[in-house]
Design an enzyme around this catalytic site. Sequence first.
Site, PDB file in Angstrom:
ATOM      1  N   GLY A 136      24.371 -41.872 -16.389  1.00  0.00           N
ATOM      2  CA  GLY A 136      25.436 -40.882 -16.490  1.00  0.00           C
ATOM      3  C   GLY A 136      26.115 -40.620 -15.167  1.00  0.00           C
ATOM      4  O   GLY A 136      27.298 -40.255 -15.126  1.00  0.00           O
ATOM      5  N   ALA A 137      25.393 -40.841 -14.063  1.00  0.00           N
ATOM      6  CA  ALA A 137      25.981 -40.631 -12.742  1.00  0.00           C
ATOM      7  C   ALA A 137      27.060 -41.673 -12.461  1.00  0.00           C
ATOM      8  O   ALA A 137      28.017 -41.402 -11.729  1.00  0.00           O
ATOM      9  CB  ALA A 137      24.901 -40.669 -11.673  1.00  0.00           C
TER      10      ALA A 137
ATOM     11  N   GLY B 182      29.518  -5.900   0.931  1.00  0.00           N
ATOM     12  CA  GLY B 182      29.922  -5.199  -0.288  1.00  0.00           C
ATOM     13  C   GLY B 182      31.065  -5.900  -0.994  1.00  0.00           C
ATOM     14  O   GLY B 182      31.115  -7.124  -1.098  1.00  0.00           O
ATOM     15  N   GLY B 183      32.039  -5.118  -1.449  1.00  0.00           N
ATOM     16  CA  GLY B 183      33.182  -5.657  -2.172  1.00  0.00           C
ATOM     17  C   GLY B 183      34.001  -6.627  -1.352  1.00  0.00           C
ATOM     18  O   GLY B 183      34.693  -7.493  -1.897  1.00  0.00           O
TER      19      GLY B 183
END
Length: 518
Positions: free
Chosen positions: A410-411, A166-167
């Site tokens: 781009g790498a 949960g939280g």
Amino acid sequence: MFQKTKQDISKTKQSVYQTGIEKQHKRGRLHAIERIQALLDKDSFNEIYSGVQHNCSEFGMDKKEIPYDGVITGFGTINGRQVAVYSQDFTLQGGSLGFLHGRKIADIIEAAVNARCPVIGINDSGGARIQEGVNALAGYGDIFYNNVLASGYIPQISIIAGSCAGGAVYSPGITDFVFTVKSLSLLFVTGAKVVKAAVNIDISDEALGGAEVHAQKSGVAHFLTEDEKDCFSTVRRLLDFIPHYYGDTVNKYGPEKHKFLQHKPVFSKSKLKKITEILPEKQTQCYDVHGIIDCLTDDGEFLEVHAEFAKNIVVGFARIDGIVTGVIANQSGYLGGILDCDASDKAARFIRYCDAFDIQLLTLTDVPGFLPGPQEEQKGIIRHGAKLIYAYAESTVPKVTVILRKAYGGAYIAMCSRHLKADFVFAWESSEIAVMGAEGAVQILYGKDLKAGTKEFEDKKEEYRQSFMNPWTAAKAGNITEVIKPEETRGRIEAAFSFLAEKKSGLKIRKKHGNIPL
């Protein structure tokens, strides 16, 4: 009278500990207090706020006593240095978090910030204490706020030593390093029963949010350990590498100046010759980049982070001449070291951690590009790849890059190129730096006239490789600092980092902060 009361409280606490220890041992697990004792230096723990009790009166809680409200908090030492710690006690109300339980955790995080020391949370809880309703959620809110406050100032470590649901999961999600234990750790927003009720899917808790799931698939866990003993040992080793607060210089100027670091830097010169034997003869053959890392770093001084996740990139802490260094390396042995969404995220997060705590960065580049295809495009490779570029460009620590074999497209830019303000970029003599590999380039340039596989096609490939892909072409343009032999690499990076030891960031633009492409 006071002494008698104090003795009574002490006896009650010892009785609670003993009962809880017996319960946990039957489950094959350590108790909350035993975990603290196993983690910290012997006899160094000082408990605080042990007298806190919940103030809930609903659902019969007014008749229920929960000693120390189910969480033990305090401080002690690891490797002789101060740390703050909390450990949830699953034997008391399932370790559930109520308002005061949450306040105790929030307070120990705040205390760690004020004392400038790491904080370690040992999580073992069923989640929010339902009987306290929204007050339990308020306890989580206080923790999250202090997690964010502490981020980048002190290291925050989460150990998942049982359930975390949960939280409760969002505090570990904010912290710097998450440790899981095989067959013990469970981490999920909703458990298997809720999943079955909500979306009618049958799944076990282990398959939904077990240790392997988060170490290998989700990337939530940075370390996957065999058992609790292995977990605590690895936490202690990690704390021997990383600074204990922003501005800490223990690991920055070498062990000889600081009493906490017992090890002396040792580097076997025989590794200089070994490094030339690691790369395969063919560019298309794979190898394990761990061998390169070992040849460049002090003996036995590499602690890999996120080892099970996005294996096409390797990140971790090493020492070079005794100085802690963050290492980022493309892993040729897994998917050819290509960059995808997960690898980009993994590296970007690690880079930002190192930059936050002034840890110098060594990047070892051997990258064929970003992974193409509809699956990665739909996952957001543009956004994820941009995180890596942003992290490198934003970082102001000393940055040294070595191009081992290839850096395409781009790498090449993304892996800490000169254009992203790497301080030094070295390239091995046999490395290739280009927009793309020779095969793809010749296909685009001559594909209409030449058929792949023919002698003419192969000749054009070799011509392109010789003319455009060698490191000297990049060096002529000033994009490479020096073209070097592999056996020179250790000396070059050692000298570069020594030169950059007092580096100060240059360009100053007045703004609140940038907007990283999350």
